[in-house]
Design a protein around this motif. Structure first.
Motif, mmCIF file in Angstrom:
data_model
loop_
_atom_site.group_PDB
_atom_site.id
_atom_site.type_symbol
_atom_site.label_atom_id
_atom_site.label_comp_id
_atom_site.label_asym_id
_atom_site.label_seq_id
_atom_site.Cartn_x
_atom_site.Cartn_y
_atom_site.Cartn_z
ATOM 1 N N TYR A 138 31.211 -13.329 15.771
ATOM 2 C CA TYR A 138 30.246 -14.378 16.112
ATOM 3 C C TYR A 138 30.499 -15.632 15.248
ATOM 4 C CZ TYR A 138 25.612 -16.669 16.163
ATOM 5 O OH TYR A 138 24.592 -17.586 16.251
ATOM 6 N N GLY A 139 30.666 -15.416 13.951
ATOM 7 C CA GLY A 139 30.905 -16.536 13.027
ATOM 8 C C GLY A 139 32.172 -17.299 13.393
ATOM 9 N N ILE A 140 33.188 -16.564 13.794
ATOM 10 C CA ILE A 140 34.462 -17.195 14.150
ATOM 11 C C ILE A 140 34.324 -17.961 15.465
ATOM 12 C CG2 ILE A 140 36.832 -16.664 14.911
ATOM 13 C CD1 ILE A 140 36.823 -14.391 12.823
ATOM 14 N N GLU A 141 33.756 -17.296 16.465
ATOM 15 C CA GLU A 141 33.691 -17.925 17.799
ATOM 16 C C GLU A 141 32.752 -19.121 17.843
ATOM 17 O OE1 GLU A 141 33.047 -14.637 20.483
ATOM 18 O OE2 GLU A 141 35.187 -14.117 20.494
ATOM 19 N N LYS A 142 31.727 -19.125 17.013
ATOM 20 C CA LYS A 142 30.765 -20.239 17.017
ATOM 21 C C LYS A 142 31.205 -21.409 16.123
ATOM 22 C CE LYS A 142 27.329 -18.669 19.631
ATOM 23 N NZ LYS A 142 26.777 -19.345 20.777
ATOM 24 N N SER A 143 32.235 -21.204 15.333
ATOM 25 C CA SER A 143 32.737 -22.312 14.500
ATOM 26 C C SER A 143 33.417 -23.333 15.414
ATOM 27 C CB SER A 143 33.766 -21.802 13.488
ATOM 28 O OG SER A 143 33.175 -20.893 12.597
ATOM 29 N N ASP A 144 33.432 -24.603 15.002
ATOM 30 C CA ASP A 144 34.092 -25.618 15.829
ATOM 31 C C ASP A 144 35.610 -25.517 15.706
ATOM 32 O OD1 ASP A 144 31.791 -27.266 16.941
ATOM 33 O OD2 ASP A 144 31.288 -27.159 14.822
ATOM 34 N N ALA A 145 36.085 -25.098 14.549
ATOM 35 C CA ALA A 145 37.527 -24.837 14.374
ATOM 36 C C ALA A 145 37.680 -23.732 13.347
ATOM 37 C CB ALA A 145 38.246 -26.091 13.901
ATOM 38 N N VAL A 146 38.742 -22.947 13.544
ATOM 39 C CA VAL A 146 38.992 -21.831 12.617
ATOM 40 C C VAL A 146 40.437 -21.883 12.166
ATOM 41 C CG1 VAL A 146 38.946 -19.314 12.341
ATOM 42 C CG2 VAL A 146 37.248 -20.419 13.788
ATOM 43 N N THR A 147 40.648 -21.691 10.895
ATOM 44 C CA THR A 147 42.018 -21.623 10.375
ATOM 45 C C THR A 147 42.187 -20.292 9.637
ATOM 46 O OG1 THR A 147 41.753 -22.490 8.117
ATOM 47 C CG2 THR A 147 41.852 -24.123 9.887
ATOM 48 N N ALA A 148 43.442 -19.881 9.499
ATOM 49 C CA ALA A 148 43.748 -18.693 8.687
ATOM 50 C C ALA A 148 44.957 -19.037 7.838
ATOM 51 C CB ALA A 148 44.033 -17.495 9.582
ATOM 52 N N VAL A 149 45.101 -18.355 6.702
ATOM 53 C CA VAL A 149 46.108 -18.767 5.721
ATOM 54 C C VAL A 149 47.523 -18.256 6.000
ATOM 55 C CG1 VAL A 149 44.368 -19.103 3.905
ATOM 56 C CG2 VAL A 149 45.531 -16.886 4.104
ATOM 57 N N SER A 150 47.694 -17.448 7.064
ATOM 58 C CA SER A 150 49.053 -17.051 7.468
ATOM 59 C C SER A 150 49.047 -16.669 8.941
ATOM 60 C CB SER A 150 49.555 -15.869 6.622
ATOM 61 O OG SER A 150 48.702 -14.752 6.783
ATOM 62 N N GLU A 151 50.233 -16.671 9.529
ATOM 63 C CA GLU A 151 50.393 -16.248 10.934
ATOM 64 C C GLU A 151 49.929 -14.808 11.066
ATOM 65 O OE1 GLU A 151 51.551 -18.057 13.352
ATOM 66 O OE2 GLU A 151 52.648 -19.708 12.425
ATOM 67 N N SER A 152 50.286 -14.019 10.056
ATOM 68 C CA SER A 152 49.946 -12.605 10.072
ATOM 69 C C SER A 152 48.432 -12.413 10.149
ATOM 70 C CB SER A 152 50.524 -11.951 8.813
ATOM 71 O OG SER A 152 49.755 -10.887 8.397
ATOM 72 N N LEU A 153 47.684 -13.218 9.420
ATOM 73 C CA LEU A 153 46.218 -13.089 9.432
ATOM 74 C C LEU A 153 45.639 -13.520 10.782
ATOM 75 C CD1 LEU A 153 43.668 -12.287 7.919
ATOM 76 C CD2 LEU A 153 43.580 -14.581 6.928
ATOM 77 N N VAL A 154 46.260 -14.505 11.415
ATOM 78 C CA VAL A 154 45.806 -14.923 12.747
ATOM 79 C C VAL A 154 45.947 -13.729 13.691
ATOM 80 C CG1 VAL A 154 46.279 -16.417 14.733
ATOM 81 C CG2 VAL A 154 46.446 -17.355 12.417
ATOM 82 N N LYS A 155 47.138 -13.118 13.661
ATOM 83 C CA LYS A 155 47.448 -12.010 14.553
ATOM 84 C C LYS A 155 46.477 -10.840 14.312
ATOM 85 C CE LYS A 155 51.618 -9.647 16.003
ATOM 86 N NZ LYS A 155 51.914 -8.448 15.224
ATOM 87 N N GLN A 156 46.281 -10.542 13.052
ATOM 88 C CA GLN A 156 45.415 -9.423 12.688
ATOM 89 C C GLN A 156 43.967 -9.663 13.127
ATOM 90 O OE1 GLN A 156 46.049 -8.653 8.544
ATOM 91 N NE2 GLN A 156 45.631 -6.486 8.848
ATOM 92 N N THR A 157 43.509 -10.915 12.972
ATOM 93 C CA THR A 157 42.132 -11.249 13.341
ATOM 94 C C THR A 157 41.945 -11.072 14.844
ATOM 95 O OG1 THR A 157 42.124 -12.865 11.549
ATOM 96 C CG2 THR A 157 40.363 -13.051 13.163
#
Ligand code: GMT
Length: 375
Positions: A138-157
């Protein structure tokens, strides 16, 4: 010029460091920065006319068993959004900061955009818990933009939470003014390191995921081949067990437990090789700190580590738990001056280029601009 609120965990930790250093560099670029945290971020040591600190006060009311940090934070965020007319509220850690920010946005009268940066443990540790999974999503989807500190973390999320949101990778950075190789021969002497000894270093919060025991076992093999010392910097839940392990392996003279230290630059300046053999690591900020001091690393092929260490270029990556491979690579590097020089030079260049603070801060600025110009 933008007015940017920043929330992070203010105590020691990579996410707090990134949030604070980002705030400092954004202020230097002319933005007005408002830290909204439970105490002053530990890296916020200098006064800057464009940096403000708003404390989240935690009152102990007898009706509550625990002081409600989340609600106090949301209320403070809403107050600062309205009073300061914030353009952006940038929160580090989805849990609970993104959720608090969304609540604050709903409460506040002034319109603000929420940017959330994921740092790893909020997803890889908390995301496993079914109780929190939905609230983090919910916190991620309701944010206006989301970043992650590595490609791996994006994939995992995306995989773990099945989130329906674009997540931009923005790598971590280190302020180059704080990390560079210094000439500190006296320090070697103070730690009892002789001129013919090599120095290996590990820096962490000594949590289980850091697998400090793998580093100690690898060092035992390294020490059999190369005259060396291991500096273990930091403190945490595994500390006492690691002291015992070092004793039981008869390495008391060769392994130095330094506890928590603030002057990491000086310690990296006397180090030859960094070891980070974690089982979970979204980025591994210490690797980057080491690279700027010309110290190559051996790390596990886990999470974001292979995005920071380029195998056979800026160091080596090994499979999780492969202590022999870690030790063999370390012995190879420590006994071959030419190889050491090549890895050290590459590590420094890579840190200055791929992870240059200017580049990373500009990336955040561009993201803020995009968020502010889209609904
Ligand atoms: O490593 C930790 O346990 C601390 C944690 C934090 O909140 O600082 O570190 C996470 O965020 C750092 C900054 O983005 C990353 O460099 C670390 O890799 C990440 N830790 C883990 O993923 C275990």
């Amino acid at each position: 010029m933008k007015k940017i609120g920043i929330t992070c965990y203010p105590s020691v930790g990579g996410s707090g460091i990134i949030a604070t250093e980002l705030g400092k560099l954004l202020a230097e670029q002319g933005n007005e920065i408002h830290f909204i945290t439970s105490s002053i971020p530990f890296r916020l040591t200098k006064i800057h006319p464009k940096i403000f600190y708003h404390e989240v006060e935690l009152n102990h009311y007898p009706v509550f068993q625990y002081p409600p940090y989340d609600l106090a934070l949301a209320a403070k965020m809403a107050e600062v959004i309205d009073q300061q007319k914030l353009d952006i509220l940038h929160v580090h850690y989805a849990m609970p900061h993104a959720i608090c920010a969304i609540m604050a946005k709903d409460i506040a009268d002034h319109d603000v955009k929420i940017v959330t940066t994921l740092h790893g443990t909020d997803i890889t540790v908390l995301g496993i818990d079914q109780t929190f999974k939905k609230i983090i999503k919910y916190g991620i989807e309701k944010s206006d933009a989301v970043t992650a500190v590595s490609e791996s973390l994006v994939k995992q999320t995306v995989e773990m939470l099945d989130v329906n949101k674009e997540i931009t990778t923005i790598y971590n950075f280190v302020n180059e003014e704080d990390y560079y190789k210094q000439h500190v021969p006296a320090l070697r002497q103070q730690y009892g390191i002789s001129n013919d000894e090599k120095v290996l270093i590990h820096i962490s919060n000594f949590r289980k995921v850091k697998r400090v025991q793998d580093i100690i076992y690898a060092f035992k093999q390294i020490r059999n081949e190369v005259k060396s010392k291991l500096l273990l910097v930091g403190d945490g839940p595994e500390y006492a067990d690691m002291v015992q392990l070092v004793d039981s392996l008869g390495l008391k003279e060769e392994v130095r437990f330094l506890g928590k230290q603030t002057n990491i630059r000086e310690l990296l300046s006397i180090a030859d090789l960094m070891l980070l053999l974690s089982e979970k690591e979204s980025f591994g900020l210490v690797l980057l700190e080491a690279m700027l001091c010309g110290v190559p690393s051996i790390g596990t092929n886990v999470g974001g580590i292979p995005e920071v260490i380029e195998h056979d270029k800026t160091g080596y990556t090994v499979e999780l738990g492969d202590i022999d491979a870690a030790a063999n690579h370390a012995i190879e590097v420590l006994t071959d001056d030419q190889l050491m020089q090549r890895l050290s030079d590459n590590a420094f260049i890579q840190a200055k280029d791929k992870f240059a603070s200017k580049k990373i801060v500009n990336h955040y600025q561009q993201l803020y601009d995009t968020v502010l110009t889209t609904n």
